[in-house]
Design an enzyme around this catalytic site. Structure first.
Site, PDB file in Angstrom:
ATOM      1  N   HIS A  67       7.502  15.919  -5.684  1.00 54.28           N
ATOM      2  CA  HIS A  67       6.248  16.366  -6.307  1.00 54.28           C
ATOM      3  C   HIS A  67       5.264  15.208  -6.340  1.00 54.28           C
ATOM      4  O   HIS A  67       5.625  14.058  -6.626  1.00 54.28           O
ATOM      5  CB  HIS A  67       6.481  16.987  -7.677  1.00 54.28           C
ATOM      6  CG  HIS A  67       6.769  16.048  -8.810  1.00 54.28           C
ATOM      7  ND1 HIS A  67       5.779  15.432  -9.536  1.00 54.28           N
ATOM      8  CD2 HIS A  67       7.929  15.642  -9.368  1.00 54.28           C
ATOM      9  CE1 HIS A  67       6.328  14.693 -10.499  1.00 54.28           C
ATOM     10  NE2 HIS A  67       7.633  14.795 -10.406  1.00 54.28           N
ATOM     11  N   GLU A  80       4.480  19.970 -10.439  1.00 53.40           N
ATOM     12  CA  GLU A  80       5.844  20.004 -10.968  1.00 53.40           C
ATOM     13  C   GLU A  80       5.793  19.872 -12.484  1.00 53.40           C
ATOM     14  O   GLU A  80       6.533  20.542 -13.199  1.00 53.40           O
ATOM     15  CB  GLU A  80       6.664  18.850 -10.362  1.00 53.40           C
ATOM     16  CG  GLU A  80       8.140  18.829 -10.788  1.00 53.40           C
ATOM     17  CD  GLU A  80       8.420  17.967 -12.017  1.00 53.40           C
ATOM     18  OE1 GLU A  80       9.556  17.987 -12.489  1.00 53.40           O
ATOM     19  OE2 GLU A  80       7.501  17.292 -12.527  1.00 53.40           O
ATOM     20  N   GLU A  81       4.905  18.987 -12.934  1.00 54.36           N
ATOM     21  CA  GLU A  81       4.824  18.696 -14.368  1.00 54.36           C
ATOM     22  C   GLU A  81       4.361  19.957 -15.097  1.00 54.36           C
ATOM     23  O   GLU A  81       3.263  20.446 -14.862  1.00 54.36           O
ATOM     24  CB  GLU A  81       3.857  17.531 -14.628  1.00 54.36           C
ATOM     25  CG  GLU A  81       4.220  16.228 -13.907  1.00 54.36           C
ATOM     26  CD  GLU A  81       5.534  15.601 -14.383  1.00 54.36           C
ATOM     27  OE1 GLU A  81       6.119  16.096 -15.368  1.00 54.36           O
ATOM     28  OE2 GLU A  81       5.977  14.634 -13.746  1.00 54.36           O
ATOM     29  N   ASP A 128       6.668   8.306 -11.509  1.00 52.08           N
ATOM     30  CA  ASP A 128       7.104   9.702 -11.526  1.00 52.08           C
ATOM     31  C   ASP A 128       5.906  10.519 -11.046  1.00 52.08           C
ATOM     32  O   ASP A 128       5.005  10.777 -11.827  1.00 52.08           O
ATOM     33  CB  ASP A 128       7.538  10.107 -12.926  1.00 52.08           C
ATOM     34  CG  ASP A 128       7.832  11.603 -13.039  1.00 52.08           C
ATOM     35  OD1 ASP A 128       7.951  12.266 -12.008  1.00 52.08           O
ATOM     36  OD2 ASP A 128       7.930  12.095 -14.186  1.00 52.08           O
ATOM     37  N   HIS A 130       6.243   9.184 -17.762  1.00 49.23           N
ATOM     38  CA  HIS A 130       5.333   9.933 -18.635  1.00 49.23           C
ATOM     39  C   HIS A 130       4.642   8.997 -19.624  1.00 49.23           C
ATOM     40  O   HIS A 130       4.329   9.368 -20.748  1.00 49.23           O
ATOM     41  CB  HIS A 130       6.058  11.086 -19.351  1.00 49.23           C
ATOM     42  CG  HIS A 130       6.466  12.174 -18.398  1.00 49.23           C
ATOM     43  ND1 HIS A 130       6.441  13.515 -18.718  1.00 49.23           N
ATOM     44  CD2 HIS A 130       6.884  12.115 -17.119  1.00 49.23           C
ATOM     45  CE1 HIS A 130       6.845  14.222 -17.675  1.00 49.23           C
ATOM     46  NE2 HIS A 130       7.122  13.387 -16.686  1.00 49.23           N
TER      47      HIS A 130
END
Ligand code: CO
Length: 347
Positions: free
Chosen positions: A61, A207-208, A175, A318
C-alpha cells in the site's frame, strides 16, 4: 540512486490515504522501466506487470495516515479529521502540510494552548483531534480560502527524511513506503530473470482505514498467490515487555502467521521460513495478532486467494517519526526476491 536515497524520496512524497497521486508518480518512475506494462485502475492503484502465465501478486500500500480539512473557522484556523489511525497523544505542536486543489502546498502548525493559562488538570489531558486546530497564518476564513485551502483538502504531518546514524533512518511514512520500496526493488532485481508466471506488482491505495485498494486490485488481478509487503509495528523499546513487541528492529524481515485480518495458511508460512533458512536470511515472526494488512482483503477475494505477509520492522509507525534499519530493509528485499524465484512451486 541508492536504497537510502530511494527510501527518502518515497517517504518524503505526499500520499495521504485517498490522495496518493504524488507517491504514485514516484513509484511509476521506479517500476515502469522493469515492467511490461503499468496501469492505474479507477481507484488509483498502480498495477505493474511483467511476463506471462498465472499471476502472482506483490502488494504494497502506498498511502500513509493523514488528515482532511474538516472546517475553516471564521478567524482562519483549520479543523481536521483523520484519514487512518492516529494516536491523539502525539498530534499537538507539529507542522502540517496541506495539499490544495491546485497542487500547491500550504504549511501550518497544530497549535496548542500555552501551559501558562492551563490548570494542572488541563495540562494532564490529551486533547482529541476534534478539538485541535491548525494555524496557517490566515486571519480570516476568506484569507485561508485565498491561500487555496478548501474543506476536504488532505494534510500530513511532514517530517523530512533524516539519517540518524549510518544505517538507521527516520521519516514520516515508512508505513508503507518501506514495503513499496521492497516491491519496486524486487521487480528491478528480477528484471533479467524468466519467471514461470506473470509477476504483478500492485501499489495499492487506501489501506489505512479499510484495505480498500488491495480488495479491488486482487479481484482484477485474480492472482494464484499473493504477498503483501508492509512496514510494521516495531516495539522493542523501553516500557514494552518482549511478549508485547509485535516485531523488533535489527532481526530481519517479519513473517506474519496471523494478524487481525488474516491467518496465513501454514504451508505458505512454512515456505517463507524455508526460503529464508535456505538463503541464510535472518527472519522473525510478527507476533499474533496485531494490526490488519492488505492480505486480509486479498485472501477473501474471488474464491479465496492464498496470501501471506512479509514486513520490514519499523518503530513509531502512524507517527511522523518512524525509524528503520536499512539492513532490515535489505534483508526483506532479499527474502522477497528469493521467494519470487521459487513462487512457481505454488502454481
Ligand atoms: Co501499513
Amino acid at each position: 540512486m541508492n536504497l537510502e536515497q530511494k527510501l527518502q524520496r518515497l517517504s518524503d512524497a505526499f500520499g495521504v490515504a485517498g490522495f496518493e497521486d504524488e507517491v504514485r508518480g514516484v513509484l511509476q518512475e521506479m517500476a515502469a522501466p522493469y515492467a511490461d506494462a503499468c496501469e492505474t485502475d479507477p481507484l488509483g492503484n498502480l498495477i505493474c506487470s511483467r511476463g506471462s502465465g498465472d499471476p502472482v501478486m506483490l502488494d504494497a500500500h502506498m498511502d500513509e495516515v493523514g488528515f482532511m480539512v474538516r472546517w475553516i473557522e471564521k478567524d482562519g484556523f483549520l479543523r481536521l479529521t483523520a484519514l487512518g489511525g492516529w494516536d491523539n497523544r502525539i498530534l499537538m505542536a507539529h507542522r502540517v502540510t496541506i495539499l490544495t486543489r491546485s497542487g500547491e502546498k500550504v504549511h501550518g502548525v497544530i497549535g496548542s494552548t500555552p501551559p501558562h493559562i492551563l490548570s494542572p488538570a488541563e495540562q494532564e489531558k490529551v486533547v482529541p483531534l476534534e478539538d485541535l486546530f491548525v494555524d496557517i497564518g490566515a486571519r480570516s476564513r476568506d484569507e485561508a480560502e485565498a491561500f487555496g485551502v478548501h474543506i476536504g483538502d488532505p494534510a500530513t504531518i511532514h517530517y523530512p527524511f533524516l539519517r540518524l546514524r549510518e544505517g538507521y533512518v527516520t521519516g514520516k511514512a515508512f508505513d508503507n513506503r518501506a514495503g513499496c520500496l521492497v516491491a519496486a526493488e524486487a521487480l528491478r532485481l528480477l528484471a533479467q530473470e524468466r519467471l514461470p508466471y506473470k509477476l504483478v506488482v500492485c501499489f495499492s491505495v487506501h489501506e489505512e482505514g479499510g484495505l480498500r485498494g488491495a480488495k479491488v486490485a486482487a479481484y482484477r488481478i485474480a492472482p494464484k498467490l499473493a504477498l503483501a509487503l508492509e512496514g510494521t509495528i516495531g516495539a522493542d523499546m523501553p516500557g514494552v515487555p518482549e511478549a508485547k513487541q509485535p516485531v523488533r528492529l535489527g532481526k530481519g524481515p517479519a513473517i506474519t502467521l496471523a494478524d487481525r485480518s488474516i491467518t496465513v495458511r501454514p504451508r505458505l508460512a512454512r515456505f517463507l521460513e524455508r526460503i529464508a533458512d535456505e538463503n541464510g536470511i535472518p527472519y522473525q515472526y510478527k507476533l499474533p495478532a496485531y494490526g490488519s494488512t492488505d492480505a486480509g482483503a486479498i485472501h477473501l477475494e474471488r474464491g479465496g486467494i492464498l496470501a501471506g505477509v512479509v514486513s520490514v520492522p519499523c518503530r513509531y509507525i502512524h507517527s511522523p517519526v518512524s525509524t528503520l534499519y536499512l539492513a532490515d530493509l535489505e534483508a526483506t528485499i532479499k527474502l522477497v526476491v528469493a521467494f519470487l524465484r521459487r513462487a512457481g512451486e505454488f502454481l
